[in-house]
Structure formats: C-alpha cells, structure tokens
Design a protein around this motif. Structure first.
Motif, mmCIF file in Angstrom:
data_model
loop_
_atom_site.group_PDB
_atom_site.id
_atom_site.type_symbol
_atom_site.label_atom_id
_atom_site.label_comp_id
_atom_site.label_asym_id
_atom_site.label_seq_id
_atom_site.Cartn_x
_atom_site.Cartn_y
_atom_site.Cartn_z
ATOM 1 N N THR A 187 -0.928 -3.696 -10.028
ATOM 2 C CA THR A 187 -1.261 -2.581 -9.162
ATOM 3 C C THR A 187 -2.664 -2.078 -9.460
ATOM 4 O OG1 THR A 187 -0.574 -0.353 -8.457
ATOM 5 C CG2 THR A 187 -0.168 -0.929 -10.752
ATOM 6 N N TRP A 188 -3.352 -1.645 -8.415
ATOM 7 C CA TRP A 188 -4.677 -1.027 -8.508
ATOM 8 C C TRP A 188 -4.522 0.411 -8.034
ATOM 9 C CZ3 TRP A 188 -3.558 -5.893 -7.071
ATOM 10 C CH2 TRP A 188 -4.261 -6.952 -7.653
ATOM 11 N N ILE A 189 -4.966 1.364 -8.842
ATOM 12 C CA ILE A 189 -4.762 2.779 -8.545
ATOM 13 C C ILE A 189 -6.111 3.440 -8.323
ATOM 14 C CG2 ILE A 189 -3.771 4.944 -9.378
ATOM 15 C CD1 ILE A 189 -2.003 3.099 -11.208
ATOM 16 N N TYR A 190 -6.271 4.056 -7.151
ATOM 17 C CA TYR A 190 -7.522 4.694 -6.769
ATOM 18 C C TYR A 190 -7.325 6.210 -6.694
ATOM 19 C CZ TYR A 190 -8.936 0.024 -5.181
ATOM 20 O OH TYR A 190 -9.234 -1.324 -5.114
ATOM 21 N N SER A 191 -8.315 6.945 -7.145
ATOM 22 C CA SER A 191 -8.313 8.399 -6.975
ATOM 23 C C SER A 191 -8.866 8.747 -5.598
ATOM 24 C CB SER A 191 -9.164 9.070 -8.054
ATOM 25 O OG SER A 191 -9.322 10.453 -7.764
ATOM 26 N N LEU A 192 -8.161 9.618 -4.872
ATOM 27 C CA LEU A 192 -8.646 10.122 -3.594
ATOM 28 C C LEU A 192 -9.224 11.529 -3.728
ATOM 29 C CD1 LEU A 192 -5.733 8.880 -1.297
ATOM 30 C CD2 LEU A 192 -7.952 7.801 -1.708
ATOM 31 N N GLU A 193 -9.368 11.990 -4.976
ATOM 32 C CA GLU A 193 -9.918 13.324 -5.226
ATOM 33 C C GLU A 193 -11.433 13.290 -5.359
ATOM 34 O OE1 GLU A 193 -7.239 16.286 -6.066
ATOM 35 O OE2 GLU A 193 -7.050 14.876 -4.404
ATOM 36 N N LEU A 216 0.864 -1.177 0.000
ATOM 37 C CA LEU A 216 0.000 0.000 0.000
ATOM 38 C C LEU A 216 0.898 1.223 0.000
ATOM 39 C CD1 LEU A 216 -2.994 1.072 0.499
ATOM 40 C CD2 LEU A 216 -2.375 1.116 2.913
ATOM 41 N N ARG A 217 0.606 2.209 -0.854
ATOM 42 C CA ARG A 217 1.343 3.466 -0.794
ATOM 43 C C ARG A 217 0.477 4.597 -1.325
ATOM 44 N NH1 ARG A 217 6.269 2.114 -5.008
ATOM 45 N NH2 ARG A 217 5.022 1.542 -6.816
ATOM 46 N N ILE A 218 0.833 5.808 -0.915
ATOM 47 C CA ILE A 218 0.089 7.012 -1.258
ATOM 48 C C ILE A 218 1.007 7.921 -2.053
ATOM 49 C CG2 ILE A 218 -1.148 9.006 -0.336
ATOM 50 C CD1 ILE A 218 -1.679 7.271 2.186
ATOM 51 N N ALA A 219 0.483 8.530 -3.123
ATOM 52 C CA ALA A 219 1.282 9.413 -3.965
ATOM 53 C C ALA A 219 1.761 10.624 -3.170
ATOM 54 C CB ALA A 219 0.470 9.863 -5.174
ATOM 55 N N ASP A 220 2.830 11.245 -3.653
ATOM 56 C CA ASP A 220 3.462 12.346 -2.928
ATOM 57 C C ASP A 220 2.524 13.510 -2.663
ATOM 58 O OD1 ASP A 220 5.838 10.965 -2.817
ATOM 59 O OD2 ASP A 220 6.730 11.958 -4.546
ATOM 60 N N ASP A 221 1.572 13.758 -3.575
ATOM 61 C CA ASP A 221 0.644 14.872 -3.365
ATOM 62 C C ASP A 221 -0.664 14.427 -2.724
ATOM 63 O OD1 ASP A 221 -0.624 13.540 -5.403
ATOM 64 O OD2 ASP A 221 -0.793 15.275 -6.734
ATOM 65 N N GLY A 222 -0.764 13.160 -2.335
ATOM 66 C CA GLY A 222 -1.945 12.661 -1.650
ATOM 67 C C GLY A 222 -3.162 12.460 -2.517
ATOM 68 N N SER A 223 -3.022 12.528 -3.847
ATOM 69 C CA SER A 223 -4.195 12.438 -4.720
ATOM 70 C C SER A 223 -4.533 11.015 -5.126
ATOM 71 C CB SER A 223 -3.978 13.279 -5.979
ATOM 72 O OG SER A 223 -2.892 12.761 -6.750
ATOM 73 N N LEU A 224 -3.567 10.099 -5.044
ATOM 74 C CA LEU A 224 -3.775 8.731 -5.500
ATOM 75 C C LEU A 224 -3.355 7.747 -4.422
ATOM 76 C CD1 LEU A 224 -2.309 8.963 -9.123
ATOM 77 C CD2 LEU A 224 -4.720 9.099 -8.466
ATOM 78 N N LEU A 225 -4.092 6.657 -4.326
ATOM 79 C CA LEU A 225 -3.761 5.537 -3.448
ATOM 80 C C LEU A 225 -3.477 4.335 -4.337
ATOM 81 C CD1 LEU A 225 -3.764 4.190 -0.529
ATOM 82 C CD2 LEU A 225 -6.119 3.563 -1.053
ATOM 83 N N GLU A 226 -2.394 3.636 -4.038
ATOM 84 C CA GLU A 226 -2.005 2.501 -4.855
ATOM 85 C C GLU A 226 -1.942 1.247 -3.991
ATOM 86 O OE1 GLU A 226 1.362 1.427 -8.203
ATOM 87 O OE2 GLU A 226 1.783 2.978 -6.720
ATOM 88 N N VAL A 227 -2.563 0.186 -4.476
ATOM 89 C CA VAL A 227 -2.523 -1.122 -3.824
ATOM 90 C C VAL A 227 -1.863 -2.073 -4.814
ATOM 91 C CG1 VAL A 227 -3.860 -2.946 -2.725
ATOM 92 C CG2 VAL A 227 -4.693 -0.587 -2.665
ATOM 93 N N TRP A 228 -0.794 -2.748 -4.399
ATOM 94 C CA TRP A 228 -0.095 -3.608 -5.338
ATOM 95 C C TRP A 228 0.123 -4.993 -4.752
ATOM 96 C CZ3 TRP A 228 4.707 -5.204 -3.592
ATOM 97 C CH2 TRP A 228 5.290 -4.427 -2.596
#
Length: 345
Positions: free
Chosen positions: A198-204, A175-187
């Motif tokens: 990897t599964w990429i989710y938008s947190l916006e 699990l990791r979060i992009a540097d600007d906090g806009s995306l969540l990644e589950v791999w």
C-alpha cells in the motif's frame, strides 16, 4: 454486513444482495427500530447507507444504463431512476448519503440522491484513458479517480482549483480514502513477492504527499489493515504469524514496524480502529480483543552489521550514525517534514 451512521448512532445489519432479514437499530437507544425481508437481489454492484431516511441505496447496471433503487426497512424496493451511463465504478461510501460519484469508460459524474428521485448527472471531467475506479471523500469535499495508466486525479467539488494529479504505482489495483478525508491509500500486489502493498498519501498538504510505502502479507484482500488517522499509523493483521504490526507513517521510510504480541491471540479475522485513535479491535478465533494505541511506541531502525555511534543535529531535525572503527558507512536520517526518506548514505 454492518453499516453505521456516526452522527445519529443508527446502524443496520444484514446482507442486501441475498434473500434475508435486515434490520435498523439505534445504538444510543439500544433498540431495534425496524426490520424487513426481501427476495434475492441480482445485478447490484454498489450499496450506501442512507440511514437518516431509513433506507439503503443500491445501484445496478441495466444494459447501457445505471439504475438506482432504495431498499427500505419495511421490505419495499423503490426505484429512484435510471441514467444513461454505462457504469464501470461507483464510490461505496457516498458522503452523507446525499450524492455519489460514478464513472463510465472516460467520464466521472456526480449524482445527487433525492427523496424519490435522482438529479441530472454532473460531469466533472473527460479524459483520454479508461477510468478503473472512483471514490468519494466521506466529508463531501472531493472525488478521486484511478485510471488504467495508474494516474490518480482528485477534483475538489467547490471548483476553485485544478485537479491534483498523482502518478500512482503501476502495481496499483485499489483506491480508498480515510474516514476523515485526510489520507488517500492506493494498494495493489507486488508481482515478484505476491504480497499486498500500500502507498499512503497525505491530503492535508498543498499537493498530495506520499507518506509511506508498506509491503504487507499475502492474504486478506484490502480488509487486513486499517489506518489510524489520529496518530498517523497503519495497523495490520495481514502478517505471516499471529502477531499484529503497527507501522508509523511520520518516520523515515526504513523504520521497522512495531510487533504487538499476545500469546493466545489466535487467528485474526477482522480489524477496526476507534475514530478517536486510542484503541483498535480485532475479532478472530479467540473472540473480540481490544488493543491500545494511545501509548508511545519506539521508532526502530533496522540493524546494521557494524557497531555504530549516533549524533543528532543541533536543532534535532536529523541524526546520523557512523561505524565505531571508521571503516563502515555514515548514514543520515531526516526527522522533519512529510514523506521522510530512508537513510542517505
């Protein structure tokens, strides 16, 4: 190892867990600020860069307790305190190096770093089920945790809303979060193909939205790809050939990656994307290479056996294809919205 504080332009080099020199540098001043050397450090499982206070923060397990120390750039190690938490996971990148999140079997806690001590742990929530991993939003707004049943929960620290819940994939292992906090990644790893995915989710969006599921290569751990949050792309060097692949995230799910070639590129070992999203850099057997990302790339859909005609909807929100001889399939693609599906037949 290398860590940077983007606001001050300070960065450090070294490896804190081994007996070695480590140093603090100023990128704007182009000079060495301080350096130290330490004896081998054991049992530590996390480190954060508190560069504005010229130190590294490190934590380790002591029986059923969590110990946090500050390693300064003069070579000294200052204990900040111990807490009655049998830690299983802690976020690697605490926001602004002022607090971090840590989990035991069923609890997630937030702890603040003081100049010479630690705050009392603030428990966010207790749930049935084992916490496998916890991560912090780099901007300090929320904490995310992944549970053994693949559930992912995201808590906003302002306390104004209930946690968002994602039913993550069963194959997830990171699990990791992009540097600007806009995306969540589950791999994780596809057990049938042994390939990273990897599964990429938008947190916006109001609720986390799955933008795309991408299957990558077989090697490289979680360091073989990176997210461009400005142009909403994934760049991967985790491929079966020396080529680099660029995956757009706001296109239909059956869109092909863009293959970026350079004949003498050699073996790629490292990858980093410029924060402004216009360039990415790779390091490898032929040295350091810069690649452009600001240009417009085509969106390519996989080829089909029959010859097709194409028509766009009147508002441009979808397009469809049909076989020339009328004996094939009609496919319809949605072009607007988040998490676009593949063609509907």
């Amino acid at each position: 190892a290398l860590g940077m504080d983007p606001e001050s332009g300070l960065f450090w080099t070294g490896w804190p867990f081994r007996a070695a020199w480590y140093a603090l540098w100023s990128a704007p001043g182009r000079k060495l600020i301080a350096k130290g050397r330490h004896d081998p450090l054991t049992d530590y499982f996390g480190v954060a860069y508190d560069l504005s206070r010229k130190r590294l923060l490190m934590w380790r397990a002591e029986d059923d307790r969590l110990a946090v120390d500050a390693l300064t750039f003069d070579g000294s190690l200052e204990p900040l305190g111990t807490l009655a938490i049998e830690a299983r996971s802690a976020c690697w990148r605490p926001p602004n190096d002022r607090w971090f999140a840590v989990s035991d079997d069923q609890n997630v806690y937030v702890i603040e770093f003081g100049e010479h001590g630690l705050s009392e742990p603030q428990r966010i929530e207790q749930l049935e089920g084992q916490v496998d991993q916890v991560e912090c939003d780099p901007l300090g707004r929320f904490v995310a945790a992944r549970y053994e049943d693949s559930q992912i929960r995201i808590w906003r620290l302002d306390g104004r809303s209930q946690p968002a819940v994602i039913r993550g994939p069963s194959e997830s292992s990171g699990l990791r979060i992009a540097d600007d906090g806009s995306l969540l990644e589950v791999w994780g790893i596809n057990r049938e193909t042994d390939r990273r995915q990897t599964w990429i989710y938008s947190l916006e969006t109001q609720e986390p939205t799955l933008l795309r599921h991408i299957e990558l290569g077989k090697d490289g751990g979680s360091a073989g790809w990176a997210l461009n949050t400005v142009n909403l792309q994934l760049v991967s060097i985790l491929n079966p050939d020396p080529n680099i692949r660029l995956w757009p995230l706001q296109v239909p799910a059956d869109t092909e990656p863009i293959v970026i070639r350079r004949e003498d590129a050699g073996l790629h070992l490292g990858l980093s994307i410029q924060p402004q999203g216009d360039w990415f850099a790779t390091s490898g057997s032929t040295g350091l290479t810069l690649w452009p990302l600001a240009q417009t790339y085509p969106t390519v859909i996989e080829k089909y056996q029959e010859r097709t005609r194409l028509v766009f909807g009147p508002d441009g929100g979808w397009f469809a294809t049909g076989s020339v001889d009328g004996r094939g399939s009609v496919r319809l693609w949605q072009l607007e919205g988040d998490g676009l599906p593949p063609a509907r037949i």
